[in-house]
Design an enzyme around this catalytic site. Structure first.
Site, mmCIF file in Angstrom:
data_model
loop_
_atom_site.group_PDB
_atom_site.id
_atom_site.type_symbol
_atom_site.label_atom_id
_atom_site.label_comp_id
_atom_site.label_asym_id
_atom_site.label_seq_id
_atom_site.Cartn_x
_atom_site.Cartn_y
_atom_site.Cartn_z
ATOM 1 N N ASP A 51 0.818 -1.210 0.000
ATOM 2 C CA ASP A 51 0.000 0.000 0.000
ATOM 3 C C ASP A 51 0.852 1.259 0.000
ATOM 4 O OD1 ASP A 51 -2.367 -1.462 0.175
ATOM 5 O OD2 ASP A 51 -2.246 -1.549 2.362
ATOM 6 N N TYR A 82 6.291 -9.376 8.098
ATOM 7 C CA TYR A 82 6.082 -7.935 8.227
ATOM 8 C C TYR A 82 6.358 -7.518 9.654
ATOM 9 C CZ TYR A 82 3.675 -7.306 3.715
ATOM 10 O OH TYR A 82 3.373 -7.220 2.389
#
Lengths: 246, 246
Positions: A51, A109
């Site tokens: 994103d 992540y």
């Protein structure tokens, strides 16, 4: 020769990795650099969509070299043409059928939270600042319930038309050091915004706005409205992608 | 009521702390914020001059409050009016005769080096990148010779008209973690550019361009041309100022 390159980028000024119309992306900058290096613009395969505003410590890209350059020379050769907020730090040869995305075994992540009433001027672009005191033990109990193989549909933003919403979370750790809280997750794959919604839900548990044990019901509900808010993009960083050989 | 506030700032966009004509400084931003908070612009006393581009983890400022605000409320009250790259994180009451600079007992600076052929995109604004492999053991041996009370004239940039060039270095540590090298120095005071020239000299030793033991002769020479180059400002960070009560 097919190669896999690994790069770091500060996502603050980019609309994610993937090329989009009318938006500045990391992929566009990378392809510009490769075009200057090779004289032609090679198609590249990124390891994931990211994103706008999301960062990377170890983003992976594979492509076929238009002309052979030794992998050990590639990082410096490509970096000459990249802006300061993108850096290639490793490169290796891979098989022709290798694909940075589909060949990956797992992805990790990191999500950083600053649990303070005051922002950190050096880290502010890479953290979500949460003022309410967070109980990291409660966050850990909620995170533990997300580990394993589940249907994570409750943690997928609308707008995704994916059918198979089952993923396997290998680990989901929550570590605190002073007022910095680091959430570290490893899974075989992720749904759209999955990490950010999971973190938003951990923060609900940490702020005692939900019981950590409710995480199990939220997952079982497959209902997005039962999970927490989507945590801001800037706290998220693609940390590491694993392949069979790494 | 006199107060001492402690702040963090990212010095990238500032010409140091001290107010100067035609230059954007941290002090100017702080005074603008205080003026908005109190309605009048109080004079402030900073703990040190800092060069353009130098950062701070714990810069201290004292001033007399034009109207009393409880110290524990000050950080949030002032931060409302500060830009994102400056943050006050602590405040306390001090005696009227207190001066952030002259009352200090010692000051600690950290200097960060990235010993790599590739910059780190997240840390690049806060580090000096040095490509040549650095021998941290040699750097440590040179640093050890700078500890104690010496005439540091060889480590003072020209342009300073200071008379007394004797300072006491309490410690000067060199730590390595991967390709990041952190030099941490504590002294009772510093000459103009002293830390940056000391670090530039350590790098000479680390790159084997001088013997670590030569540090003693460089100090004894009192000759600026015998010391190393002035390390870039961006790697330097004022880490902590100590007072009798801290």
């Amino acid at each position: 020769m097919h190669v896999l390159i690994t790069m770091q980028f500060d996502g603050t000024n980019y609309h994610g990795f993937q090329v989009q119309k009318n938006a500045h992306t990391v992929c566009e900058e990378l392809q510009n650099a490769l075009e200057r290096l090779y004289g032609v613009r090679p198609p590249v395969k990124g390891c994931s969509r990211t994103d706008a505003g999301v960062h990377a410590e170890g983003y992976c890209v594979s492509y076929r070299q238009p002309k052979p350059i030794a992998p050990q020379k590639l990082p410096l050769a490509i970096n000459r043409f990249l802006p300061d907020d993108i850096r290639v730090f490793a490169a290796r040869e891979v098989e022709e059928e290798f694909h940075a995305r589909y060949s990956s075994v797992s992805k990790e992540y990191i999500y950083r939270i600053r649990n303070s009433r005051v922002a950190d001027v050096f880290r502010g672009r890479y953290e979500w600042r949460v003022s309410a005191p967070l109980d990291t033990d409660a966050m850990r109990r909620a995170a533990a319930l997300a580990c394993g193989t589940h249907d994570f549909r409750a943690f997928m933003s609308s707008g995704s038309d994916i059918e198979d919403t089952v993923r396997t979370v290998h680990f989901f750790r929550v570590e605190r050091s002073g007022d910095e809280i680091v959430c570290h997750i490893c899974a075989d794959g992720y749904l759209y915004n999955m990490v950010r919604i999971l973190v938003g839900t951990l923060v609900e548990a940490g702020a005692h706005r939900m019981e950590p044990e409710e995480m199990a019901q939220v997952i079982a509900s497959r209902d997005r409205s039962r999970a927490g808010d989507t945590a801001p993009a800037q706290g998220l960083c693609l940390y590491r992608v694993r392949y069979s050989f790494t």
